[in-house]
Design a protein around this motif. Structure first.
Motif, PDB file in Angstrom:
ATOM      1  N   UNK A 209      18.415 -30.314  10.213  1.00  0.00           N
ATOM      2  CA  UNK A 209      18.899 -30.205  11.665  1.00  0.00           C
ATOM      3  C   UNK A 209      17.848 -30.574  12.519  1.00  0.00           C
ATOM      4  N   UNK A 210      16.558 -31.088  12.248  1.00  0.00           N
ATOM      5  CA  UNK A 210      15.539 -31.638  12.997  1.00  0.00           C
ATOM      6  C   UNK A 210      16.036 -32.977  13.149  1.00  0.00           C
ATOM      7  N   UNK A 408      11.318 -29.204  27.403  1.00  0.00           N
ATOM      8  CA  UNK A 408      12.407 -30.406  27.464  1.00  0.00           C
ATOM      9  C   UNK A 408      13.358 -30.598  26.388  1.00  0.00           C
ATOM     10  N   UNK A 409      12.726 -30.240  25.139  1.00  0.00           N
ATOM     11  CA  UNK A 409      13.700 -30.296  23.845  1.00  0.00           C
ATOM     12  C   UNK A 409      14.708 -29.071  23.888  1.00  0.00           C
ATOM     13  N   UNK A 410      14.238 -27.880  24.108  1.00  0.00           N
ATOM     14  CA  UNK A 410      15.183 -26.820  24.371  1.00  0.00           C
ATOM     15  C   UNK A 410      16.167 -27.045  25.281  1.00  0.00           C
ATOM     16  N   UNK A 411      16.282 -27.625  26.406  1.00  0.00           N
ATOM     17  CA  UNK A 411      17.225 -28.158  27.202  1.00  0.00           C
ATOM     18  C   UNK A 411      18.174 -29.297  26.767  1.00  0.00           C
ATOM     19  N   UNK A 412      17.568 -30.307  26.186  1.00  0.00           N
ATOM     20  CA  UNK A 412      18.360 -31.500  25.736  1.00  0.00           C
ATOM     21  C   UNK A 412      19.227 -30.924  24.508  1.00  0.00           C
ATOM     22  N   UNK A 413      18.702 -30.314  23.577  1.00  0.00           N
ATOM     23  CA  UNK A 413      19.207 -29.799  22.459  1.00  0.00           C
ATOM     24  C   UNK A 413      20.251 -28.744  22.793  1.00  0.00           C
ATOM     25  N   UNK A 414      20.043 -27.901  23.621  1.00  0.00           N
ATOM     26  CA  UNK A 414      20.695 -26.578  23.828  1.00  0.00           C
ATOM     27  C   UNK A 414      22.047 -27.057  24.531  1.00  0.00           C
ATOM     28  N   UNK A 415      21.710 -28.120  25.527  1.00  0.00           N
ATOM     29  CA  UNK A 415      22.987 -28.714  26.288  1.00  0.00           C
ATOM     30  C   UNK A 415      23.837 -29.296  25.443  1.00  0.00           C
ATOM     31  N   UNK A 417      24.053 -28.963  21.821  1.00  0.00           N
ATOM     32  CA  UNK A 417      24.610 -28.294  20.582  1.00  0.00           C
ATOM     33  C   UNK A 417      24.824 -26.799  20.847  1.00  0.00           C
ATOM     34  N   UNK A 418      24.374 -26.139  21.969  1.00  0.00           N
ATOM     35  CA  UNK A 418      24.394 -24.809  22.370  1.00  0.00           C
ATOM     36  C   UNK A 418      22.815 -24.267  22.164  1.00  0.00           C
ATOM     37  N   UNK A 419      22.690 -23.257  22.930  1.00  0.00           N
ATOM     38  CA  UNK A 419      21.611 -22.746  23.497  1.00  0.00           C
ATOM     39  C   UNK A 419      20.418 -22.148  22.368  1.00  0.00           C
ATOM     40  N   UNK A 420      21.256 -21.530  21.252  1.00  0.00           N
ATOM     41  CA  UNK A 420      20.725 -21.169  19.952  1.00  0.00           C
ATOM     42  C   UNK A 420      20.030 -22.316  19.164  1.00  0.00           C
ATOM     43  N   UNK A 421      20.822 -23.529  19.234  1.00  0.00           N
ATOM     44  CA  UNK A 421      20.202 -24.668  18.503  1.00  0.00           C
ATOM     45  C   UNK A 421      19.083 -25.120  19.299  1.00  0.00           C
ATOM     46  N   UNK A 422      18.968 -24.982  20.731  1.00  0.00           N
ATOM     47  CA  UNK A 422      18.113 -25.310  21.626  1.00  0.00           C
ATOM     48  C   UNK A 422      16.691 -24.581  21.116  1.00  0.00           C
ATOM     49  N   UNK A 423      16.864 -23.264  20.971  1.00  0.00           N
ATOM     50  CA  UNK A 423      15.560 -22.618  20.414  1.00  0.00           C
ATOM     51  C   UNK A 423      15.304 -22.956  19.165  1.00  0.00           C
ATOM     52  N   UNK A 424      16.185 -23.076  18.295  1.00  0.00           N
ATOM     53  CA  UNK A 424      15.853 -23.501  16.944  1.00  0.00           C
ATOM     54  C   UNK A 424      15.028 -24.946  16.981  1.00  0.00           C
TER      55      UNK A 424
END
Length: 487
Positions: A209-210, A408-415, A417-424
């Motif tokens: 997933x990275x 920035x990565x949290x926001x982009x990935x969360x938008x 794939x979902x905010x749980x994936x943003x945190x991951x």
């Protein structure tokens, strides 16, 4: 503890503290420089967003299925019998365009892949299976050149010249609206790249997933900036199309004439090199340059190429070492540098991978040494020394810069794939760093071997899952084509 042992321990810890300070200065300098580099990209990106120049386009209505000319889709494959069938079936189903021609390349010593291609194509006349007479694996570039000449044979026989060449891999799942969108963009560009959207994997939440984290960041931010600044655009090797005339120009540039080979048969990342040659406007007289295309359909899904990326550490390291070798080392050899400021900046960014790996390794070693000194201080063996004020400020600034990057990565990935994936995605940053360090070490040895005459070889990734099968089984959501109508 005896006097001799105390003296030995004191000398050791004194050396450790000195080494820590040197590493702090080294890593701090490069982390600070890297932070400024990323902040410059962020500033440009935010400015483009505020001025409306970086907004993602939206497809509001049905898309036509008539193309501006014949588009040849190249799919090179070696030992891909498990995934090439679903890829071809899905592609032919969601791209019903009459002017599409699929050239699927296999090898004479890979009958299973060839059989899977033929079975998947059925009686669809748009598919041509091309058998490479050279036993595989060669390199991806060599296989692509074989497909290119097969296309030229069809052009001579049919009297129809292809408008462009589109690249995809055997493990890709194409978006239903991608082909028409790329075709439209080719009216004003010689090279078009759409985003790559790696599929999330329950079986590999950290390694597999990275890739989603890194591609989402790069294709939502950096590629947008490069596109708007007019810098060379690196091709991802999938979801990228090249105008037919541009390929001829590259073949001529290589010195083998316009009827020669446009793809470098010795490159590990022939796609990156081709994108950089074609993707900058003005690369040659009349050249229209490249375009990075971000489009969403009415349901909000991104028009992008989906695929499962390596799920194991070993496979991820092998894949990324190939990227580092091809972009940082071979790219330096083949493409050189540029005196144009923006282009120089982007090539420095592309080739910073080995340096980043060294700096990251120094940073992780710093963590170990700092832990040892803290332990020694707690045990009363060695008093912790005070760091210079400048070093403290560097640590503060770089820590804030890391927090900003993580946000920035949290926001982009969360938008996406979902905010749980943003945190991951934030939690996976150390995993990505470790993979980068190991991959760079391997890339250095691979590149050194080529300097001593070892021939290039397709060090490809094995694939056992295709997104089309998973979507059909209902395990990864749905991806349906938008309503179609003739143009």
């Amino acid at each position: 503890m005896g006097v001799a042992a105390q003296g030995w321990l004191l000398e050791l810890l004194t050396f450790v503290e000195a080494a820590r300070l040197e590493l702090l200065l080294f890593a701090g300098f490069w982390f600070l420089l890297g932070a400024l580099d990323e902040l410059a990209i962020d500033a440009a990106w935010f400015w483009l967003l505020l001025t409306g120049r970086a907004r993602t386009e939206t497809l509001d209505g049905p898309t036509p299925i008539d193309l501006g000319g014949r588009i040849a889709l190249f799919v090179p494959a070696w030992n891909e019998a498990r995934v090439i069938g679903p890829m071809i079936r899905h592609t032919l189903a969601v791209w019903p365009h009459r002017d599409l021609r699929v050239y699927a390349g296999c090898y004479v010593n890979d009958p299973d892949t060839r059989a899977a291609m033929l079975a998947a194509g059925g009686d669809d006349p748009r598919l041509r299976v091309v058998v490479n007479e050279v036993p595989g694996p060669t390199t991806k570039g060599q296989c692509l050149n074989r497909l290119y000449h097969a296309m030229r044979e069809d052009e001579a026989r049919d009297g129809i010249r292809a408008r462009a060449v589109l690249l995809h891999d055997a493990e890709d799942m194409v978006h239903p609206d991608a082909l028409t969108s790329i075709d439209r963009a080719l009216d004003d560009a010689d090279f078009v790249q759409i985003p790559v959207r790696p599929e999330m994997q329950d079986r590999s939440p950290w390694v597999g997933n990275h890739y989603a984290d890194e591609f989402t960041d790069a294709h939502a931010r950096e590629m947008v900036v490069r596109d708007k600044l007019g810098a060379g655009l690196p091709a991802a090797g999938v979801g990228c199309a090249f105008a037919r005339g541009a390929l001829e120009q590259v073949a001529e540039w290589r010195g083998n004439g316009r009827d020669g080979d446009p793809f470098d048969p010795d490159a590990m990342t022939e796609d990156y090199e081709l994108g950089m040659l074609i993707g900058r406007k003005g690369s040659w007289p009349g050249g229209k340059g490249g375009r990075f295309l971000r489009i969403r359909v009415a349901d909000g899904s991104l028009v992008a190429t989906r695929a499962y990326f390596p799920a194991s550490l070993d496979a991820a390291v092998r894949q990324k070492s190939r990227w580092v070798q091809g972009i940082a080392f071979d790219g330096w050899d083949q493409l050189g540098w540029s005196l144009r400021p923006v282009e120089l900046w982007m090539r420095l960014r592309d080739r910073r991978g080995p340096l980043i790996a060294v700096v990251l390794a120094a940073a992780y070693l710093l963590v170990v040494l700092t832990g040892l000194l803290w332990l020694a201080d707690a045990m009363g063996w060695y008093p912790a020394g005070k760091l210079p004020t400048l070093v403290y400020w560097v640590l503060i600034v770089t820590t804030l810069a890391f927090a900003w990057r993580a946000a920035i990565r949290f926001v982009l990935v969360g938008r996406e794939y979902g905010w749980a994936d943003g945190l991951a995605a934030v939690l996976r940053i150390p995993v990505a760093n470790v993979i980068a360090i190991i991959a760079t070490r391997r890339a250095v040895f691979l590149y050194a071997a080529t300097l001593f005459g070892k021939p290039a070889r397709w060090d490809k990734t094995e694939h056992d899952l295709h997104p089309a099968d998973q979507h059909a089984a209902g395990r990864s959501g749905s991806l349906q084509p938008s309503s179609r109508r003739p143009a």
